[in-house]
Design an enzyme around this catalytic site. Structure first.
Site, mmCIF file in Angstrom:
data_model
loop_
_atom_site.group_PDB
_atom_site.id
_atom_site.type_symbol
_atom_site.label_atom_id
_atom_site.label_comp_id
_atom_site.label_asym_id
_atom_site.label_seq_id
_atom_site.Cartn_x
_atom_site.Cartn_y
_atom_site.Cartn_z
ATOM 1 N N HIS A 1 -9.322 43.767 -4.587
ATOM 2 C CA HIS A 1 -10.679 43.505 -4.084
ATOM 3 C C HIS A 1 -11.208 42.190 -4.635
ATOM 4 O O HIS A 1 -10.946 41.832 -5.790
ATOM 5 C CB HIS A 1 -11.622 44.641 -4.496
ATOM 6 C CG HIS A 1 -13.052 44.373 -4.136
ATOM 7 N ND1 HIS A 1 -14.039 44.267 -5.084
ATOM 8 C CD2 HIS A 1 -13.648 44.137 -2.932
ATOM 9 C CE1 HIS A 1 -15.196 44.010 -4.471
ATOM 10 N NE2 HIS A 1 -14.983 43.930 -3.173
ATOM 11 N N LYS B 1 -13.534 51.586 -4.308
ATOM 12 C CA LYS B 1 -14.833 50.945 -4.490
ATOM 13 C C LYS B 1 -15.642 51.018 -3.206
ATOM 14 O O LYS B 1 -15.092 50.888 -2.115
ATOM 15 C CB LYS B 1 -14.636 49.471 -4.899
ATOM 16 C CG LYS B 1 -13.944 49.313 -6.237
ATOM 17 C CD LYS B 1 -13.449 47.913 -6.480
ATOM 18 C CE LYS B 1 -12.644 47.852 -7.770
ATOM 19 N NZ LYS B 1 -11.893 46.588 -7.896
ATOM 20 N N ARG C 1 -15.067 36.099 -7.017
ATOM 21 C CA ARG C 1 -14.680 37.074 -8.050
ATOM 22 C C ARG C 1 -13.534 37.900 -7.462
ATOM 23 O O ARG C 1 -13.722 38.575 -6.453
ATOM 24 C CB ARG C 1 -15.863 37.967 -8.425
ATOM 25 C CG ARG C 1 -17.020 37.209 -9.107
ATOM 26 C CD ARG C 1 -18.181 38.140 -9.374
ATOM 27 N NE ARG C 1 -19.334 37.455 -9.955
ATOM 28 C CZ ARG C 1 -19.654 37.532 -11.253
ATOM 29 N NH1 ARG C 1 -18.887 38.229 -12.101
ATOM 30 N NH2 ARG C 1 -20.720 36.914 -11.720
ATOM 31 N N GLN D 1 -18.724 55.288 -11.688
ATOM 32 C CA GLN D 1 -19.282 54.093 -12.325
ATOM 33 C C GLN D 1 -19.870 53.177 -11.272
ATOM 34 O O GLN D 1 -19.249 52.985 -10.226
ATOM 35 C CB GLN D 1 -18.180 53.343 -13.100
ATOM 36 C CG GLN D 1 -18.648 52.053 -13.777
ATOM 37 C CD GLN D 1 -17.558 51.426 -14.617
ATOM 38 O OE1 GLN D 1 -16.933 52.122 -15.441
ATOM 39 N NE2 GLN D 1 -17.323 50.128 -14.454
ATOM 40 N N ASP D 2 -21.070 52.651 -11.573
ATOM 41 C CA ASP D 2 -21.695 51.649 -10.702
ATOM 42 C C ASP D 2 -21.578 50.289 -11.372
ATOM 43 O O ASP D 2 -21.830 50.170 -12.574
ATOM 44 C CB ASP D 2 -23.190 51.956 -10.477
ATOM 45 C CG ASP D 2 -23.421 52.972 -9.367
ATOM 46 O OD1 ASP D 2 -24.584 53.241 -9.033
ATOM 47 O OD2 ASP D 2 -22.415 53.511 -8.840
ATOM 48 N N ASN D 3 -21.180 49.290 -10.605
ATOM 49 C CA ASN D 3 -21.123 47.919 -11.111
ATOM 50 C C ASN D 3 -22.147 47.069 -10.375
ATOM 51 O O ASN D 3 -22.465 47.320 -9.210
ATOM 52 C CB ASN D 3 -19.720 47.329 -10.915
ATOM 53 C CG ASN D 3 -18.688 47.983 -11.804
ATOM 54 O OD1 ASN D 3 -19.020 48.632 -12.800
ATOM 55 N ND2 ASN D 3 -17.419 47.830 -11.474
ATOM 56 N N ASP E 1 -9.718 34.081 -13.442
ATOM 57 C CA ASP E 1 -9.301 34.064 -12.031
ATOM 58 C C ASP E 1 -8.550 32.788 -11.690
ATOM 59 O O ASP E 1 -7.677 32.778 -10.824
ATOM 60 C CB ASP E 1 -10.509 34.263 -11.122
ATOM 61 C CG ASP E 1 -10.994 35.707 -11.154
ATOM 62 O OD1 ASP E 1 -12.108 35.972 -10.677
ATOM 63 O OD2 ASP E 1 -10.253 36.570 -11.686
HETATM 64 C C1 T46 Z 1 -15.119 44.929 -14.179
HETATM 65 C C2 T46 Z 1 -15.786 45.183 -15.507
HETATM 66 C C3 T46 Z 1 -16.010 44.169 -16.421
HETATM 67 N N1 T46 Z 1 -16.613 44.430 -17.617
HETATM 68 C C4 T46 Z 1 -16.853 43.314 -18.534
HETATM 69 C C5 T46 Z 1 -15.617 42.539 -18.921
HETATM 70 C C6 T46 Z 1 -16.097 41.128 -19.084
HETATM 71 O O1 T46 Z 1 -16.559 40.924 -20.426
HETATM 72 C C7 T46 Z 1 -17.295 41.018 -18.155
HETATM 73 C C8 T46 Z 1 -16.987 40.270 -16.879
HETATM 74 O O2 T46 Z 1 -15.829 40.872 -16.305
HETATM 75 P P1 T46 Z 1 -15.044 40.147 -15.111
HETATM 76 O O3 T46 Z 1 -15.005 38.677 -15.396
HETATM 77 O O4 T46 Z 1 -13.743 40.875 -14.933
HETATM 78 O O5 T46 Z 1 -16.032 40.408 -13.888
HETATM 79 P P2 T46 Z 1 -15.642 40.130 -12.347
HETATM 80 O O6 T46 Z 1 -14.867 38.855 -12.235
HETATM 81 O O7 T46 Z 1 -16.895 40.288 -11.578
HETATM 82 O O8 T46 Z 1 -14.647 41.319 -12.035
HETATM 83 C C9 T46 Z 1 -14.818 42.207 -10.955
HETATM 84 O O9 T46 Z 1 -14.461 41.495 -9.799
HETATM 85 C C10 T46 Z 1 -14.035 42.204 -8.654
HETATM 86 C C11 T46 Z 1 -14.986 41.873 -7.525
HETATM 87 C C12 T46 Z 1 -13.835 43.651 -8.774
HETATM 88 O O10 T46 Z 1 -13.676 44.348 -7.770
HETATM 89 C C13 T46 Z 1 -13.719 44.278 -10.100
HETATM 90 O O11 T46 Z 1 -14.625 45.371 -10.192
HETATM 91 C C14 T46 Z 1 -13.940 43.394 -11.260
HETATM 92 O O12 T46 Z 1 -12.668 42.961 -11.707
HETATM 93 O O13 T46 Z 1 -17.673 42.362 -17.849
HETATM 94 C C15 T46 Z 1 -17.011 45.706 -17.978
HETATM 95 O O14 T46 Z 1 -17.538 45.942 -19.080
HETATM 96 N N2 T46 Z 1 -16.796 46.737 -17.088
HETATM 97 C C16 T46 Z 1 -16.190 46.517 -15.868
HETATM 98 O O15 T46 Z 1 -16.029 47.484 -15.081
#
Ligand code: T46
Length: 191
Positions: free
Chosen positions: A121, A74, A61, A48-50, A172
């Site tokens: 992370h 990752k 984050r 998976q790519d984010n 967070d």
């Molecule tokens: C992580 C993720 C999130 N989502 C959805 C869930 C929420 O509706 C939305 C935002 O998610 P979140 O607020 O958790 O996004 P980040 O705060 O950038 O989270 C990431 O932050 C740090 C840097 C990390 O290493 C992780 O990959 C991840 O937890 O995207 C998805 O649909 N798929 C995913 O793989």
């Protein structure tokens, strides 16, 4: 196509810098090449790519991880702007348990951070409109996702900014403290 690899103070957390071919148009780089990683002993396959975009500097984050069997390795890079990328060793039994490392990743320096499973992370953006792009070795599993408080004094990450300037998600802002993390997870701690 070569990838320069540097170790960090945490075993398994690596800095990768792929070669860049520059010319009058700009540059070309293979930001990911599986055989280059395999040749370097990194056998991880990514599924998976984010891609996250943060409007403001000082956006944190993290610190996030997925618990086994959904743990993610990752490979993180900064497609635009700059960030300070952090990995925290949360493997109970590891000699560096609770320790962290941070590396500046930017469009300019082209550096990437390999954060193995067993590490939390997170990153803080250094400039507005920063894009962080990262490969994951397991797909998203929200039921297995955990958050550690970014400014947990028992971890003591130095984010290089004033805490009062931080931009955080509600999630967070309410993350667990390390000491309160329920059922510490058993990770495969490589020797
Ligand atoms: C992580 C993720 C999130 N989502 C959805 C869930 C929420 O509706 C939305 C935002 O998610 P979140 O607020 O958790 O996004 P980040 O705060 O950038 O989270 C990431 O932050 C740090 C840097 C990390 O290493 C992780 O990959 C991840 O937890 O995207 C998805 O649909 N798929 C995913 O793989």
């Amino acid at each position: 196509m070569a990838v320069q690899i540097e170790t960090t103070d945490l075993d398994g957390v690596l800095i990768l810098t792929p070669d860049r071919f520059t010319d009058t148009r700009g540059f070309f780089s293979e930001s990911y090449n599986q055989s280059a990683l395999t040749d370097a002993g990194i056998e991880t396959l990514f599924v998976q790519d984010n891609h996250s975009f943060s409007l403001n500097r000082n956006t944190v984050r993290g610190l996030h991880f997925q618990s086994p069997p959904y743990a993610q390795t990752k490979l993180v890079r900064c497609g635009r702007g700059a960030c300070f990328d952090v990995a925290v060793d949360i493997r109970v039994g590891s000699p560096t348990f609770g320790k962290w490392v941070g590396v500046e990743l930017s469009f300019e320096n082209g550096r990437q951070l390999l954060v193995p499973a067993g590490f939390a992370h997170g990153f803080v953006t250094r400039v507005p409109e920063t894009e962080v792009i990262y490969k994951c070795s397991n797909e998203y599993a929200p039921h297995a996702e955990h958050s550690l408080r970014w400014n947990d004094p028992s971890i003591g990450v130095d984010w290089g900014m004033l805490s009062s300037d931080v931009v955080l998600s509600d999630k967070d802002a309410q993350a667990s403290f390390f000491v309160d993390l329920q059922s510490p997870f058993t990770w495969e701690v490589t020797a």
